[in-house]
Motif scaffolding. Structure first.
Motif, PDB file in Angstrom:
ATOM      1  N   ALA A   1      -4.774   4.516  -1.140  1.00 27.18           N
ATOM      2  CA  ALA A   1      -4.763   3.797  -2.596  1.00 27.18           C
ATOM      3  C   ALA A   1      -5.386   2.388  -2.767  1.00 27.18           C
ATOM      4  O   ALA A   1      -6.126   2.239  -3.584  1.00 27.18           O
ATOM      5  CB  ALA A   1      -3.339   4.116  -3.296  1.00 27.18           C
ATOM      6  N   SER A   2      -5.044   1.730  -1.796  1.00 33.36           N
ATOM      7  CA  SER A   2      -5.331   0.376  -1.588  1.00 33.36           C
ATOM      8  C   SER A   2      -5.120  -0.011  -0.379  1.00 33.36           C
ATOM      9  O   SER A   2      -4.376   0.548   0.490  1.00 33.36           O
ATOM     10  CB  SER A   2      -4.650  -0.501  -2.706  1.00 33.36           C
ATOM     11  OG  SER A   2      -3.219  -0.573  -2.405  1.00 33.36           O
ATOM     12  N   GLY A   3      -5.949  -1.214   0.019  1.00 33.39           N
ATOM     13  CA  GLY A   3      -5.799  -1.735   1.389  1.00 33.39           C
ATOM     14  C   GLY A   3      -6.937  -2.404   1.839  1.00 33.39           C
ATOM     15  O   GLY A   3      -8.021  -1.880   1.328  1.00 33.39           O
ATOM     16  N   SER A   4      -7.261  -3.514   2.599  1.00 29.43           N
ATOM     17  CA  SER A   4      -8.241  -4.097   3.032  1.00 29.43           C
ATOM     18  C   SER A   4      -8.273  -3.932   4.620  1.00 29.43           C
ATOM     19  O   SER A   4      -6.990  -4.141   5.012  1.00 29.43           O
ATOM     20  CB  SER A   4      -8.471  -5.136   2.439  1.00 29.43           C
ATOM     21  OG  SER A   4      -7.426  -6.203   2.856  1.00 29.43           O
TER      22      SER A   4
ATOM     23  N   ASN B   1      -2.019  -5.113   3.045  1.00 24.66           N
ATOM     24  CA  ASN B   1      -1.613  -4.506   1.688  1.00 24.66           C
ATOM     25  C   ASN B   1      -1.927  -2.971   1.495  1.00 24.66           C
ATOM     26  O   ASN B   1      -2.402  -2.638   0.559  1.00 24.66           O
ATOM     27  CB  ASN B   1      -2.070  -5.224   0.510  1.00 24.66           C
ATOM     28  CG  ASN B   1      -1.438  -6.480   0.483  1.00 24.66           C
ATOM     29  OD1 ASN B   1      -0.392  -6.795   0.908  1.00 24.66           O
ATOM     30  ND2 ASN B   1      -2.184  -7.692  -0.041  1.00 24.66           N
ATOM     31  N   LEU B   2      -1.699  -2.255   2.837  1.00 20.20           N
ATOM     32  CA  LEU B   2      -2.241  -0.861   2.776  1.00 20.20           C
ATOM     33  C   LEU B   2      -1.014   0.005   1.939  1.00 20.20           C
ATOM     34  O   LEU B   2       0.084  -0.039   2.055  1.00 20.20           O
ATOM     35  CB  LEU B   2      -2.334  -0.184   4.071  1.00 20.20           C
ATOM     36  CG  LEU B   2      -2.307   1.225   4.468  1.00 20.20           C
ATOM     37  CD1 LEU B   2      -3.800   1.684   3.668  1.00 20.20           C
ATOM     38  CD2 LEU B   2      -2.231   1.518   5.755  1.00 20.20           C
ATOM     39  N   THR B   3      -1.579   0.695   0.868  1.00 21.60           N
ATOM     40  CA  THR B   3      -0.674   1.622   0.174  1.00 21.60           C
ATOM     41  C   THR B   3      -1.202   3.123   0.398  1.00 21.60           C
ATOM     42  O   THR B   3      -2.602   3.111   0.120  1.00 21.60           O
ATOM     43  CB  THR B   3      -0.425   1.297  -1.159  1.00 21.60           C
ATOM     44  OG1 THR B   3       0.198  -0.055  -1.257  1.00 21.60           O
ATOM     45  CG2 THR B   3       0.275   2.219  -1.857  1.00 21.60           C
TER      46      THR B   3
ATOM     47  N   GLN C   1       3.757   1.534   1.628  1.00 23.79           N
ATOM     48  CA  GLN C   1       3.888   0.560   0.430  1.00 23.79           C
ATOM     49  C   GLN C   1       3.439  -0.649   1.081  1.00 23.79           C
ATOM     50  O   GLN C   1       4.559  -1.135   1.886  1.00 23.79           O
ATOM     51  CB  GLN C   1       5.004   0.551  -0.523  1.00 23.79           C
ATOM     52  CG  GLN C   1       5.484   1.835  -1.021  1.00 23.79           C
ATOM     53  CD  GLN C   1       6.200   2.812  -0.163  1.00 23.79           C
ATOM     54  OE1 GLN C   1       7.027   2.231   0.605  1.00 23.79           O
ATOM     55  NE2 GLN C   1       6.385   3.975  -0.089  1.00 23.79           N
ATOM     56  N   ASN C   2       2.039  -1.212   0.849  1.00 17.86           N
ATOM     57  CA  ASN C   2       1.891  -2.699   0.788  1.00 17.86           C
ATOM     58  C   ASN C   2       2.293  -3.045   2.462  1.00 17.86           C
ATOM     59  O   ASN C   2       2.873  -3.909   2.625  1.00 17.86           O
ATOM     60  CB  ASN C   2       2.761  -3.400   0.170  1.00 17.86           C
ATOM     61  CG  ASN C   2       1.996  -3.950  -1.059  1.00 17.86           C
ATOM     62  OD1 ASN C   2       0.897  -4.363  -1.046  1.00 17.86           O
ATOM     63  ND2 ASN C   2       2.668  -3.932  -2.386  1.00 17.86           N
TER      64      ASN C   2
ATOM     65  N   ARG D   1     -15.486  -2.104   4.863  1.00 18.82           N
ATOM     66  CA  ARG D   1     -15.064  -1.138   3.712  1.00 18.82           C
ATOM     67  C   ARG D   1     -14.099  -0.118   4.772  1.00 18.82           C
ATOM     68  O   ARG D   1     -14.320   0.230   6.022  1.00 18.82           O
ATOM     69  CB  ARG D   1     -16.281  -0.227   3.260  1.00 18.82           C
ATOM     70  CG  ARG D   1     -16.169   0.599   2.310  1.00 18.82           C
ATOM     71  CD  ARG D   1     -17.490   1.399   2.005  1.00 18.82           C
ATOM     72  NE  ARG D   1     -17.710   2.502   2.967  1.00 18.82           N
ATOM     73  CZ  ARG D   1     -19.033   3.208   2.828  1.00 18.82           C
ATOM     74  NH1 ARG D   1     -19.616   3.049   2.081  1.00 18.82           N
ATOM     75  NH2 ARG D   1     -19.160   3.996   3.883  1.00 18.82           N
ATOM     76  N   TRP D   2     -12.997   0.319   3.912  1.00 21.04           N
ATOM     77  CA  TRP D   2     -12.088   1.306   4.554  1.00 21.04           C
ATOM     78  C   TRP D   2     -12.662   2.549   4.687  1.00 21.04           C
ATOM     79  O   TRP D   2     -13.692   3.054   4.151  1.00 21.04           O
ATOM     80  CB  TRP D   2     -11.002   1.535   3.644  1.00 21.04           C
ATOM     81  CG  TRP D   2      -9.815   2.079   4.297  1.00 21.04           C
ATOM     82  CD1 TRP D   2      -9.487   3.355   4.840  1.00 21.04           C
ATOM     83  CD2 TRP D   2      -8.669   1.183   4.855  1.00 21.04           C
ATOM     84  NE1 TRP D   2      -8.586   3.610   5.329  1.00 21.04           N
ATOM     85  CE2 TRP D   2      -7.972   1.996   5.510  1.00 21.04           C
ATOM     86  CE3 TRP D   2      -8.391  -0.066   4.734  1.00 21.04           C
ATOM     87  CZ2 TRP D   2      -6.606   1.894   6.267  1.00 21.04           C
ATOM     88  CZ3 TRP D   2      -7.113  -0.327   5.266  1.00 21.04           C
ATOM     89  CH2 TRP D   2      -6.439   0.711   5.741  1.00 21.04           C
TER      90      TRP D   2
END
Ligand SMILES: Nc1ncnc2c1ncn2[C@@H]1O[C@H](COP(=O)(O)OP(=O)(O)OP(=O)(O)O)[C@@H](O)[C@H]1O
Ligand SMILES: [Mg+2]
Length: 499
Positions: free
Chosen positions: A305-308, A261-263, A269-270, A317-318
């Motif tokens: 913005a987000s993502g793991s 879910n990388l944005t 997007q996701n 951790r990113w």
């Protein structure tokens, strides 16, 4: 206008970059220069563009002696040049870059501005690009920066245009626009000289092709009399075996890197993907599809913005910086050599060893003999000639600088190697070696993620190809599913080709 080189020679220290070049370029034709990295192509264009002053020889343009040593005078003589290394000024806007160096013709600044804006709009329309005039060039993709350079060359209505690897940074759509513009210019009587490592493009576009080898002209013929095999032979001195797909060699399907879910801003997007040990995975996509952003985010260069992320199955951790990513074993080869962290003054050897000084040190002290051995073996892996190891990186040709960057990665041995356009500017002979060195890294257990605008390169190299479109993955091709047709049909997204 007809351009005639007569006995042009140029040495840099001990390197004979040009050795008695005699060349005639007919007015209103498209003339291609090809040759291996370091053969002298850019130097030859540099002489005409006023960048390089030859040691001996003359050049005439439209039967007049051509001035040497001043780009401004070359421009006055009607010669415009687009250099191999982008020369846009990142802090200026798109419009300012296009008109940079133009002599002011109007008395009134306002009149000038208005005319510039009009001309800018017309150039955008002609090149089919939509770049806001006020946008800082630093924010543009490499492809768009290249388009800005091309616009800049067209502003002065030159009678000869020199293009040094103009399509290396462009996607298929921009390339076809550039081909159209080059043909239009020719129809208008403009003389065009271009350098390219893409031999299909040379055969398709040029009227005449000249092969450089070690600073000399090895052969020069009308394109109709050249085949790809002949060109290759004239360049490298022997024939190369045709492109074949490497078999799928990934025998260790152990997950190395997984991303969920990388944005990233509005660009990705996701997106989720995973890479296994020993795998070479390609990303196919058009310019602007988010390929470079994806690589930069994975490398800690662009914050998501987000993502793991999981490495070897463990959540981590990113990475918040390139350095942090490197410590985790993730390394990036950027598409932009200027920002790649090469130290121009330092030798190639030092530039490549710096990625992993630990490997050539004993008890914390760098060992001379280990350094020599390690830099030689990394250079061999990418087919960089050993003599170049001791010269400052700044004086190497574009393609050879790229090989130094790859050698640096070979020496670093990252777990995950992210390669953005690794073949950019690299000659046909070296491409196969670079593919082999990437495969070699994978065979040692690394995972390689490659972005390339050349579908043929992805076809030859990859175990798996992910197709990216507008910031998402829209297709996955595995093994025999990887064909050029499959990639071409997927990169335009679910709706298919629109133009
Ligand atoms: N300013 C310079 N100082 C020292 N050596 C130079 C300089 N410019 C070019 N050279 C050397 O001259 C030779 C020819 O370089 P050139 O850049 O013309 O090659 P090229 O054919 O354009 O290669 P590429 O395909 O890699 O761009 C190379 O050996 C290069 O290292
Ligand atoms: Mg060059």
């Amino acid at each position: 206008m007809t351009i005639v080189f007569d006995g042009i020679s140029k040495s840099f220290g001990g390197t004979r970059a040009l050795d008695g070049i005699d060349l005639r370029v007919e007015a209103g034709t498209i003339h291609a220069l090809v040759g291996e990295n370091g053969a002298g192509k850019s130097t030859c264009l540099g002489v005409l563009a006023g960048r390089v002053t030859p040691d001996s020889g003359t050049v005439t343009v439209a039967e007049r002696p051509h001035p040497f040593g001043s780009p401004r005078q070359a421009a006055r003589a009607g010669v415009a040049a687009i250099y191999q290394e982008l020369s846009v000024v990142p802090t200026l806007t798109a419009l300012e870059n296009v008109f940079l160096g133009q002599e002011r013709r109007r008395a009134s600044v306002f009149e000038d501005r208005r005319r510039m804006r009009e001309q800018y709009r017309a150039l955008c329309a002609r090149l089919d690009v939509a770049i806001a005039p006020a946008q800082p060039v630093a924010e543009l993709s490499i492809g768009d920066q290249q388009m800005i350079e091309i616009m800049r060359a067209l502003v002065g209505t030159p009678t000869a245009i020199l293009l040094d690897e103009p399509t290396a940074a462009l996607g298929p759509r921009e390339r076809s626009v550039l081909y159209r513009v080059v043909r239009e210019l020719k129809a208008d009587g403009v003389t065009i000289i271009f350098v390219s490592h893409n031999l299909d493009e040379v055969l398709d576009l040029a009227d005449h092709a000249t092969v450089f080898r070690d600073g000399r002209i090895s052969e020069s013929r009308p394109t109709a009399e050249w085949t790809k095999a002949d060109l290759t032979r004239a360049m490298v001195g022997h024939s190369l075996s045709p492109a074949i797909r490497t078999e799928q060699r990934n025998t260790r399907p152990r997950e190395l890197l997984a991303v969920e879910n990388l944005t990233v801003g509005s660009k990705i997007q996701n997106l989720s993907l995973s890479l296994a040990e020993g795998e070479v995975v390609g990303i196919a996509g058009l310019v602007g599809s988010g390929r470079t952003t994806l690589l930069r985010a994975l490398a800690g260069d662009t914050p998501p913005a987000s993502g793991s992320m999981r490495l070897h199955g463990d959540p981590r951790r990113w990475p918040r910086s390139v350095r942090e990513a490197r410590r985790a074993g993730i390394a990036l080869l950027t598409e932009d050599r200027k920002r790649s962290g090469l130290f121009a003054e330092a030798t190639s050897s030092d530039n490549l060893l710096i990625s992993n000084l630990g490997a050539v040190s004993r008890l914390g002290v760098v060992s001379g003999s280990r350094s020599v051995a390690a830099s030689r073996s990394a250079a061999t892996a990418v087919r960089l000639s050993e003599q170049r190891l001791s010269s400052p990186v700044g004086v190497l040709s574009g393609g050879n600088q790229q090989k130094v960057l790859l050698a640096r990665a070979v020496h670093f041995q990252p777990k995950v190697f992210l390669a953005d356009e690794p073949n950019r500017g690299v000659d046909v002979g070296a491409k196969a070696e670079i593919a082999a060195s990437l495969r070699g890294m994978a065979a040692q257990g690394s995972a390689i993620l490659v972005v390339s605008s050349e579908f043929e390169d992805l076809y030859e190299l990859c175990d798996r190809v992910l197709v990216m479109w507008r910031g998402t993955l829209v297709a996955e091709l595995i093994g025999p599913e990887i064909t050029i047709d499959a990639m071409v049909s997927k990169v335009f997204g679910p709706g298919g080709a629109v133009r």
